[in-house]
Motif scaffolding. Sequence first.
Motif, PDB file in Angstrom:
ATOM      1  N   PRO A  47       1.265   1.357  32.448  1.00  0.00           N
ATOM      2  CA  PRO A  47       1.215   1.704  31.028  1.00  0.00           C
ATOM      3  C   PRO A  47      -0.031   2.512  30.643  1.00  0.00           C
ATOM      4  N   VAL A  48      -0.210   3.627  31.323  1.00  0.00           N
ATOM      5  CA  VAL A  48      -1.310   4.550  31.012  1.00  0.00           C
ATOM      6  C   VAL A  48      -0.753   5.964  30.984  1.00  0.00           C
ATOM      7  N   LYS A  49      -1.488   6.861  30.350  1.00  0.00           N
ATOM      8  CA  LYS A  49      -1.061   8.249  30.327  1.00  0.00           C
ATOM      9  C   LYS A  49      -1.061   8.825  31.737  1.00  0.00           C
ATOM     10  N   LYS A  50      -0.167   9.756  31.976  1.00  0.00           N
ATOM     11  CA  LYS A  50      -0.001  10.342  33.301  1.00  0.00           C
ATOM     12  C   LYS A  50      -1.304  10.929  33.845  1.00  0.00           C
ATOM     13  N   LYS A  51      -2.130  11.533  32.982  1.00  0.00           N
ATOM     14  CA  LYS A  51      -3.381  12.133  33.456  1.00  0.00           C
ATOM     15  C   LYS A  51      -4.316  11.081  34.051  1.00  0.00           C
ATOM     16  N   TYR A  52      -4.306   9.859  33.506  1.00  0.00           N
ATOM     17  CA  TYR A  52      -5.135   8.798  34.073  1.00  0.00           C
ATOM     18  C   TYR A  52      -4.518   8.256  35.355  1.00  0.00           C
ATOM     19  N   PHE A  53      -3.205   8.147  35.348  1.00  0.00           N
ATOM     20  CA  PHE A  53      -2.502   7.646  36.528  1.00  0.00           C
ATOM     21  C   PHE A  53      -2.809   8.523  37.738  1.00  0.00           C
ATOM     22  N   GLU A  54      -2.819   9.822  37.535  1.00  0.00           N
ATOM     23  CA  GLU A  54      -3.077  10.756  38.633  1.00  0.00           C
ATOM     24  C   GLU A  54      -4.554  10.809  39.020  1.00  0.00           C
ATOM     25  N   LYS A  55      -5.424  10.441  38.112  1.00  0.00           N
ATOM     26  CA  LYS A  55      -6.859  10.542  38.350  1.00  0.00           C
ATOM     27  C   LYS A  55      -7.453   9.273  38.983  1.00  0.00           C
ATOM     28  N   TRP A  56      -6.990   8.106  38.571  1.00  0.00           N
ATOM     29  CA  TRP A  56      -7.613   6.856  38.981  1.00  0.00           C
ATOM     30  C   TRP A  56      -7.025   6.351  40.293  1.00  0.00           C
ATOM     31  N   GLU A  57      -7.897   6.096  41.228  1.00  0.00           N
ATOM     32  CA  GLU A  57      -7.514   5.789  42.604  1.00  0.00           C
ATOM     33  C   GLU A  57      -6.642   4.551  42.751  1.00  0.00           C
ATOM     34  N   TYR A  58      -6.920   3.489  42.012  1.00  0.00           N
ATOM     35  CA  TYR A  58      -6.165   2.261  42.247  1.00  0.00           C
ATOM     36  C   TYR A  58      -4.690   2.410  41.934  1.00  0.00           C
ATOM     37  N   TYR A  59      -4.322   3.276  41.019  1.00  0.00           N
ATOM     38  CA  TYR A  59      -2.899   3.541  40.796  1.00  0.00           C
ATOM     39  C   TYR A  59      -2.302   4.307  41.978  1.00  0.00           C
ATOM     40  N   ARG A  60      -3.035   5.273  42.478  1.00  0.00           N
ATOM     41  CA  ARG A  60      -2.552   6.089  43.604  1.00  0.00           C
ATOM     42  C   ARG A  60      -2.380   5.259  44.870  1.00  0.00           C
ATOM     43  N   VAL A  61      -3.308   4.345  45.124  1.00  0.00           N
ATOM     44  CA  VAL A  61      -3.210   3.500  46.314  1.00  0.00           C
ATOM     45  C   VAL A  61      -1.948   2.648  46.251  1.00  0.00           C
ATOM     46  N   ASP A  62      -1.701   2.044  45.099  1.00  0.00           N
ATOM     47  CA  ASP A  62      -0.482   1.240  44.950  1.00  0.00           C
ATOM     48  C   ASP A  62       0.766   2.090  45.140  1.00  0.00           C
ATOM     49  N   LEU A  63       0.749   3.300  44.618  1.00  0.00           N
ATOM     50  CA  LEU A  63       1.897   4.194  44.778  1.00  0.00           C
ATOM     51  C   LEU A  63       2.122   4.529  46.249  1.00  0.00           C
ATOM     52  N   GLU A  64       1.063   4.788  46.983  1.00  0.00           N
ATOM     53  CA  GLU A  64       1.195   5.071  48.415  1.00  0.00           C
ATOM     54  C   GLU A  64       1.787   3.884  49.159  1.00  0.00           C
ATOM     55  N   VAL A  65       1.321   2.683  48.847  1.00  0.00           N
ATOM     56  CA  VAL A  65       1.857   1.482  49.496  1.00  0.00           C
ATOM     57  C   VAL A  65       3.333   1.314  49.165  1.00  0.00           C
ATOM     58  N   LEU A  66       3.684   1.455  47.891  1.00  0.00           N
ATOM     59  CA  LEU A  66       5.093   1.316  47.496  1.00  0.00           C
ATOM     60  C   LEU A  66       5.969   2.346  48.194  1.00  0.00           C
TER      61      LEU A  66
END
Length: 93
Positions: free
Chosen positions: A8-27
């Motif tokens: 539940p964050v704006k896409k620009k933060y999702f793409e910028k913040w590492e912890y979201y990206r790490v979870d996406l890679e794992v998924l």
Amino acid sequence: MKVLYFAPVKKKYFEKWEYYRVDLEVLRTIADTVVVCHSLIEVLRFIRSVDVIYCWWWHRSVHVITLGKILRRPVLTTGAIHMFDSSGANDFY
């Protein structure tokens, strides 16, 4: 397996913040398809077609968690306890 990833964050933060990206890679390594949603409207579009729901920030995902339970979808949730809560602790999990 198809996973709905609710952040539940704006896409620009999702793409910028590492912890979201790490979870996406794992998924993406464990699922055939990962659908990323940032709003309730997006969730409503995809929730019936997924096998599992993964949410960030449980307190901001209560509506998605509730929908998942109503539709009998497994829901996994992650996030942090607020580090400046009333207990005075200066750390978070």
